[in-house]
Write a protein that holds these residues in place. Structure first.
Motif, PDB file in Angstrom:
ATOM      1  N   ALA A   2      45.369  53.092  71.704  1.00 54.20           N
ATOM      2  CA  ALA A   2      44.099  52.848  71.018  1.00 54.20           C
ATOM      3  C   ALA A   2      44.301  51.912  69.832  1.00 54.20           C
ATOM      4  CB  ALA A   2      43.494  54.176  70.561  1.00 54.20           C
ATOM      5  N   ALA A   3      45.419  51.183  69.810  1.00 54.50           N
ATOM      6  CA  ALA A   3      45.711  50.300  68.675  1.00 54.50           C
ATOM      7  C   ALA A   3      44.672  49.196  68.584  1.00 54.50           C
ATOM      8  CB  ALA A   3      47.109  49.698  68.824  1.00 54.50           C
ATOM      9  N   ARG A   4      43.925  49.195  67.504  1.00 57.60           N
ATOM     10  CA  ARG A   4      42.934  48.153  67.257  1.00 57.60           C
ATOM     11  C   ARG A   4      42.923  47.873  65.765  1.00 57.60           C
ATOM     12  NH1 ARG A   4      43.386  47.822  71.810  1.00 57.60           N
ATOM     13  NH2 ARG A   4      41.884  47.856  73.498  1.00 57.60           N
ATOM     14  N   PRO A   5      42.605  46.622  65.393  1.00 58.59           N
ATOM     15  CA  PRO A   5      42.457  46.342  63.967  1.00 58.59           C
ATOM     16  C   PRO A   5      41.116  46.867  63.465  1.00 58.59           C
ATOM     17  CG  PRO A   5      41.988  44.373  65.233  1.00 58.59           C
ATOM     18  CD  PRO A   5      42.388  45.427  66.225  1.00 58.59           C
ATOM     19  N   GLU A   6      40.894  46.730  62.154  1.00 57.81           N
ATOM     20  CA  GLU A   6      39.606  47.095  61.568  1.00 57.81           C
ATOM     21  C   GLU A   6      38.533  46.193  62.186  1.00 57.81           C
ATOM     22  OE1 GLU A   6      38.289  49.705  60.419  1.00 57.81           O
ATOM     23  OE2 GLU A   6      39.365  49.847  58.545  1.00 57.81           O
ATOM     24  N   TRP A   7      37.276  46.649  62.204  1.00 61.10           N
ATOM     25  CA  TRP A   7      36.242  45.954  62.998  1.00 61.10           C
ATOM     26  C   TRP A   7      36.086  44.481  62.625  1.00 61.10           C
ATOM     27  CZ3 TRP A   7      32.326  43.970  60.069  1.00 61.10           C
ATOM     28  CH2 TRP A   7      32.050  44.586  58.839  1.00 61.10           C
ATOM     29  N   PHE A  13      41.377  39.685  67.276  1.00 63.95           N
ATOM     30  CA  PHE A  13      42.029  40.460  68.331  1.00 63.95           C
ATOM     31  C   PHE A  13      41.572  39.965  69.708  1.00 63.95           C
ATOM     32  CE2 PHE A  13      41.222  43.970  71.264  1.00 63.95           C
ATOM     33  CZ  PHE A  13      42.490  44.452  71.463  1.00 63.95           C
ATOM     34  N   GLN A  14      40.239  39.822  69.845  1.00 61.25           N
ATOM     35  CA  GLN A  14      39.681  39.361  71.115  1.00 61.25           C
ATOM     36  C   GLN A  14      40.120  37.921  71.402  1.00 61.25           C
ATOM     37  OE1 GLN A  14      38.084  41.065  73.269  1.00 61.25           O
ATOM     38  NE2 GLN A  14      37.224  39.540  74.642  1.00 61.25           N
ATOM     39  N   LEU A  30      32.060  40.885  72.224  1.00 61.70           N
ATOM     40  CA  LEU A  30      32.844  40.898  73.464  1.00 61.70           C
ATOM     41  C   LEU A  30      33.946  41.941  73.396  1.00 61.70           C
ATOM     42  CD1 LEU A  30      33.403  37.189  74.515  1.00 61.70           C
ATOM     43  CD2 LEU A  30      32.560  39.059  75.949  1.00 61.70           C
ATOM     44  N   ALA A  31      34.629  41.991  72.250  1.00 56.75           N
ATOM     45  CA  ALA A  31      35.736  42.932  72.104  1.00 56.75           C
ATOM     46  C   ALA A  31      35.243  44.358  72.304  1.00 56.75           C
ATOM     47  CB  ALA A  31      36.370  42.782  70.720  1.00 56.75           C
ATOM     48  N   HIS A  45      46.363  43.220  74.178  1.00 58.64           N
ATOM     49  CA  HIS A  45      45.783  41.941  74.595  1.00 58.64           C
ATOM     50  C   HIS A  45      45.874  41.725  76.101  1.00 58.64           C
ATOM     51  CE1 HIS A  45      47.203  41.619  70.366  1.00 58.64           C
ATOM     52  NE2 HIS A  45      45.984  41.225  70.199  1.00 58.64           N
ATOM     53  N   LYS A  46      46.077  42.856  76.818  1.00 62.25           N
ATOM     54  CA  LYS A  46      45.968  42.865  78.279  1.00 62.25           C
ATOM     55  C   LYS A  46      47.056  42.060  79.006  1.00 62.25           C
ATOM     56  CE  LYS A  46      42.258  45.196  77.510  1.00 62.25           C
ATOM     57  NZ  LYS A  46      42.504  46.611  77.315  1.00 62.25           N
ATOM     58  N   SER A  47      48.245  41.985  78.435  1.00 60.45           N
ATOM     59  CA  SER A  47      49.357  41.418  79.202  1.00 60.45           C
ATOM     60  C   SER A  47      49.645  42.360  80.359  1.00 60.45           C
ATOM     61  CB  SER A  47      50.605  41.295  78.329  1.00 60.45           C
ATOM     62  OG  SER A  47      50.466  40.230  77.433  1.00 60.45           O
TER      63      SER A  47
END
Lengths: 596, 182
Positions: A267-272, A278-279, A337-338, B130-132
C-alpha cells in the motif's frame, strides 16, 4: 505604565515599527481577496507551534521513532489531536500555497517590479514540499518508510551525483538511525529556518511593493489594521476550523505498523499531493526514468520560474496563464488517474485493508504487553502468532497442508493438498470430521497421504462405519475427551462444562469397543505403539514435538509420510514453530469486545 | 564632517589593508565551524555497507517443487550507526526452483526500491508501486515496465546437500547496470 512604554520606545523605537506594520496603506481598502497570504502565514505558524510540541515528545532513532509517535498518538494527553492538526495543516498549507500562487499569477502580481518576490514565493513552495517529504518518514511506519525509499531512489537516479546524494540523505548505505536523525534535522531545523528567512524576505518585499490592486475600485483607501486584520483573522479561523473538523472526523493522522525492510508493503503511496508524480513515473519505461523524474519536472519548474520574464513580452501574461493552467490541469488529471487506478485495483484495496488491520493489531499488542518492550514495536509484531503465523504457514506448511482450503495467507491453490487441512486442528469439529468414514479419506483429512492405506483408515472406514447408535454416542464422548487434551483456549469454556463427559470419554478410549489404546498411547495405557501418542494430543507441547520431528516414535515413527523434521533439521527456529502452533491453535491475544 | 575622521582620501592603503584583513580574519573564523560541520556531514559517504556475506537461508526441501517463489528473510549481524544487532532480519529474498537450480532474487524493485510482490496466481512478480512486472525468472515481461533492469538475482550456493546459502546484496536503484551498493 505610560512612562515605561515611553522609555522602551525611546530605547527601541518599537512604536514606529508597530505603526509601520499595522498602518500599511491598502489602496481601495481591505478586501477578502487579500486574505490568502495571511492564512498561509497562519498555517505555517500552526505548524511551528504543533511541530515544536511534537518535537518535545519525539525521538529520532530507528528504535524509538515509531514508539515515541505511538506514545504521542495513544498515551499523551491530546496527542492525537496535536499530531492530527500538524498532519492535516501541512496539507492545508499546500492547498493554500497553490491558491495563493494561482491568485498571484491571475492578478499579474508576479510581474515587474515583483519578480524577486515571486521567486521567493516559489522557493517557499518547494521548502514546504521538502518539509512534507521529510516529515512523512519521521513516524518510521511502513508507509513512510517505503514511500521515502522511493523518494530517495528517485534522488539516486540523478546523473553523476545521484548515488552520493542518496547516501547523504539516507545517512549511509542502509536505512536506519542516521536516516531519521538527518531527516529530522532537515524537517525541524534546516527547512523551518529557511522557511522563516524566506517568509521574512517575502513579506518585506510585499510591503515594499504593496498590494497588487487588480481594478481600481471606487472605495477609499484603508489600512491593514484593523479592517484587513479582521478579515485575515476570520479566514485563518475558518482554515483552523476546517482542519479541526477533518482531524476529528478522521480520528487524526494514521500510524501504520513499524517500518520493516523484510515485510512487503503493497500500500506504499506518497501523500495525495505527490500522487501526480507517482502516477507520472508509471509512464516512463526503462531507460526514461531520468526524463520522467528529473528532466520534465525540472523543465516545468524552470518555466514557472521564468514566468516574470515571459510577462515582459506582449501576450506574455496570457501565455503564463495558459502555462500555469495546463500545469494545474495536468496535475489534477494525473492525480485523478492515480486514484482511479488504485480504486480499480483489488490488490491495492487488499493491501490497504491489511495495512489498517496491522495498525489496529499493533494497538492490541501494545495493550497486551502493557506497553512497548525494549525491543520496540517490531519485536511485539514479530512475536505475534495472529499476524506471523499465516506467513510462516504459507512458506513452510502450505505445500502439503491447508487452512480452510487456502495457503494461510488467503491464497487459493489449485492442486489437492497432500495432507490434512489444519483449520481448527484439535477441536471437536476437526476430530469429528477425521473420524467420519465419509471424510477420513478426502483431501480435507488424510486423502492425500499414505495413511489412507493404514490401519487407522480401516478403523474409521470399516469399524466406525458399522457403529450402532450406542457406539456413535460413545465416540462422541471420545471426541470430547481427546479434544480436551488439546486444551484449546477457544474451547476452554466447553471443556470445563463437559468435564464429566470428558472423563467418561477418556475411560472409553481404553475399552474394547473404542479400542484407541490398541495402537495409541493415552495416559500410560497402550498395547502396541503404532500411531501418534494421544496424551496431550493437539496441545502446544504435542504440536511442537510433532514439528520438531514427526518421525519420532511418539508421533508417526516410521510411518511418517514426508513431513519434514522442522526442528531437528533446523528448518525453523523454536520461536517460529511456536508462532505456527499458536496460530493454528488460535492462541493469541484478542482485544476484549467493547474496550481496551 | 570632522577633520579628525580619516576618509579614504587620507589613508587609502591603510583602508584597503584593513578591509582585506577583516575579510580574511572574519572568513577564517567562520570557516572553522563550516568546515568541521561539512566534514561530519559527509561522514555517510565514508560508510560502507556491512557485507553480510553468504547467509544460510533455508533448506532445499522448503522451496516449492512447482517453481513458485517464496519469500525468505535474511538473518545477519547488522550495524546501524551506534547499534549493533546480532542475527537481525536485514532483508528478504525470493527463492524458487528454476530450470537450472535454485534462484534467489532481492525483493527490492530495481526501479524505485519498493517491495516487489508475487501476483496472486503466482505466475509473475509484480511491483505494487509503479507496476513493474517480471516473470518468475526475474526477467522484465512487460515492455512498459518502468524497471530499468531485471530483478536482482543473487548468488546461491547449495551446501551439505540441502542447505540454501545466498549472498545477500543490494544494488543501486533506477539504472540499467546492476551495481552493488558497497
Amino acid at each position: 505604565m505610560r512612562a515605561l512604554l515611553e522609555w522602551l520606545d525611546d530605547r527601541t523605537g518599537f512604536r514606529g515599527l508597530l505603526r509601520a506594520a499595522l498602518f500599511e496603506r491598502i489602496p481601495g481598502g481591505a478586501r477578502w481577496r487579500y486574505v490568502w497570504g495571511s492564512t498561509l502565514t497562519f498555517a505555517i505558524f500552526v505548524q511551528f507551534v504543533t511541530g515544536l510540541v511534537l518535537w518535545a515528545a519525539y525521538s529520532a532513532n530507528a528504535q524509538g521513532a515509531w514508539e515515541s509517535v505511538y506514545f504521542i498518538e495513544h498515551e499523551m494527553l491530546g496527542g492525537w489531536v496535536l499530531r492530527g492538526v500538524h498532519h492535516y495543516m501541512a496539507q492545508a498549507t499546500i492547498i493554500l500555497l497553490v491558491i495563493h500562487l494561482m491568485q498571484v499569477v491571475i492578478d499579474g502580481a508576479y510581474r515587474a517590479p515583483r519578480e524577486v518576490n515571486f521567486w521567493f514565493g516559489l522557493g517557499l513552495l518547494f521548502v514546504v514540499l521538502g518539509l512534507s517529504l521529510s516529515g512523512y518518514l519521521l513516524p518510521w511506519d511502513q508507509k513512510g518508510f517505503w514511500a521515502t525509499k522511493v523518494a530517495t531512489s528517485i534522488a539516486a537516479i540523478t546523473p553523476v551525483i545521484g548515488p552520493t546524494l542518496q547516501q547523504m540523505l539516507v545517512g549511509g548505505t542502509e536505512y536506519g538511525h542516521h536516516t531519521l536523525t538527518r531527516f529530522f534535522a532537515l524537517h525541524a531545523g534546516v527547512l523551518p529556518g529557511l522557511l522563516m528567512l524566506m517568509i521574512v524576505a517575502h513579506v518585506y518585499l510585499f510591503r515594499r511593493h504593496g498590494v497588487t490592486v487588480v481594478k481600481k475600485p471606487e472605495a477609499r483607501d484603508g489600512f491593514f489594521w484593523p479592517d484587513q486584520v479582521l478579515r485575515d483573522g476570520v479566514a485563518s479561523l475558518a482554515v483552523m476550523v476546517a482542519v479541526l473538523v477533518v482531524v476529528f472526523a478522521t480520528g487524526g493522522a494514521e500510524l501504520g505498523a513499524p517500518a520493516d525492510p523484510t515485510e512487503p508493503y503493497a500500500a506504499a503511496r506518497p501523500e495525495w499531493y505527490f500522487m501526480f508524480l507517482f502516477q507520472w513515473l508509471k509512464y516512463f519505461p526503462a531507460g526514461w526514468e531520468i526524463v520522467g523524474a528529473h528532466l520534465i519536472p525540472g523543465f516545468v519548474v524552470t518555466l514557472l520560474v521564468l514566468m516574470p520574464i515571459f510577462a515582459r513580452a506582449r501576450l506574455g501574461h496570457r501565455l503564463n496563464l495558459a502555462l500555469l493552467g495546463s500545469v494545474i490541469v495536468g496535475i489534477v488529471a494525473l492525480t485523478t488517474l492515480a486514484y482511479v487506478e488504485d480504486g480499480a485495483d483489488p490488490d491495492f484495496a487488499a493491501a490497504v485493508a491489511k495495512s489498517d488491520a496491522l495498525s489496529e493489531r499493533m494497538n492490541a499488542l501494545v495493550v497486551a504487553a502493557h506497553g512497548i518492550p525494549a525491543g520496540g514495536g517490531l519485536s511485539l509484531l514479530r512475536s505475534d502468532p495472529m499476524t506471523q503465523g499465516p506467513a510462516l504457514f504459507s512458506t513452510h506448511c502450505s505445500s502439503c497442508h491447508r487452512v480452510d482450503g487456502h495457503d494461510g495467507l488467503g491464497g487459493l491453490l489449485t492442486d489437492d493438498p497432500a495432507a490434512a487441512d489444519l483449520a481448527g486442528f484439535g477441536s471437536r469439529e476437526w476430530l469429528t470430521g477425521l473420524l467420519d468414514p465419509e471424510r477420513f479419506a478426502t483431501p480435507e483429512y488424510f486423502g492425500g497421504t499414505q495413511h489412507v492405506r493404514g490401519r487407522m483408515s480401516r478403523v474409521v472406514q470399516r469399524a466406525i462405519a458399522s457403529f450402532g447408535p450406542e457406539q456413535v454416542a460413545e465416540l462422541g464422548l471420545v471426541v470430547k475427551a481427546l479434544s480436551a487434551e488439546a486444551a484449546l483456549p477457544r474451547q476452554a469454556a466447553a471443556d470445563s462444562v463437559d468435564r464429566a463427559e470428558i472423563e467418561e470419554g477418556g475411560r472409553l478410549m481404553a475399552t474394547e469397543r473404542m479400542n484407541c489404546t490398541r495402537c495409541h498411547l493415552f495416559h500410560g495405557v497402550n498395547q502396541e505403539l503404532e500411531g501418534p501418542q494421544l496424551t496431550g494430543w493437539g496441545s502446544r507441547e504435542w504440536m511442537l514435538g510433532m514439528l520438531q520431528n514427526p518421525g519420532h516414535v511418539s508421533f508417526y515413527g516410521d510411518s511418517n509420510d514426508g513431513m519434514p523434521a522442522f526442528g531437528d533439521d533446523a528448518i525453523l527456529t523454536e520461536a517460529q514453530m511456536g508462532l505456527i502452533v499458536d496460530w493454528l491453535r488460535q492462541d493469541w491475544y484478542e482485544v476484549e469486545a467493547g474496550g481496551r | 564632517m570632522s577633520e579628525q575622521i580619516p576618509g579614504p582620501e587620507h589613508a587609502p592603503r591603510r583602508r584597503f589593508l584593513a578591509g582585506v584583513a577583516a575579510v580574511v580574519i572574519g572568513g577564517l573564523a567562520g570557516l572553522a565551524p563550516l568546515l568541521s560541520g561539512a566534514v561530519s556531514l559527509l561522514d555517510p559517504l565514508r560508510r560502507r555497507r556491512a557485507d553480510p556475506g553468504v547467509a544460510l537461508v533455508t533448506k532445499l526441501a522448503v522451496i516449492p517443487k512447482d517453481g513458485s517463489p517464496k519469500k525468505f528473510t535474511i538473518v545477519a549481524d547488522q550495524v546501524d550507526a551506534w547499534t549493533t544487532h546480532a542475527d537481525a532480519p536485514v532483508g528478504a529474498v525470493y527463492l524458487r526452483r528454476g530450470p537450472d537450480g535454485v534462484q534467489a532474487f532481492n525483493v527490492v524493485c530495481p526501479h524505485a526500491g519498493c517491495f516487489v510482490g508475487v501476483a496472486p496466481d503466482k505466475s509473475r512478480f509484480a511491483c505494487p508501486c509503479h507496476k513493474s512486472s517480471f516473470d518468475l525468472d526475474g526477467v522484465i515481461n512487460d515492455p512498459r515496465s518502468p524497471s530499468p533492469r531485471n530483478m536482482d538475482a543473487l548468488d546461491v550456493e547449495i551446501r551439505n546437500g540441502d542447505e540454501v546459502w545466498v549472498r545477500f546484496q543490494s544494488f543501486h536503484p533506477g539504472r540499467a547496470e546492476k551495481i552493488p551498493v558497497l
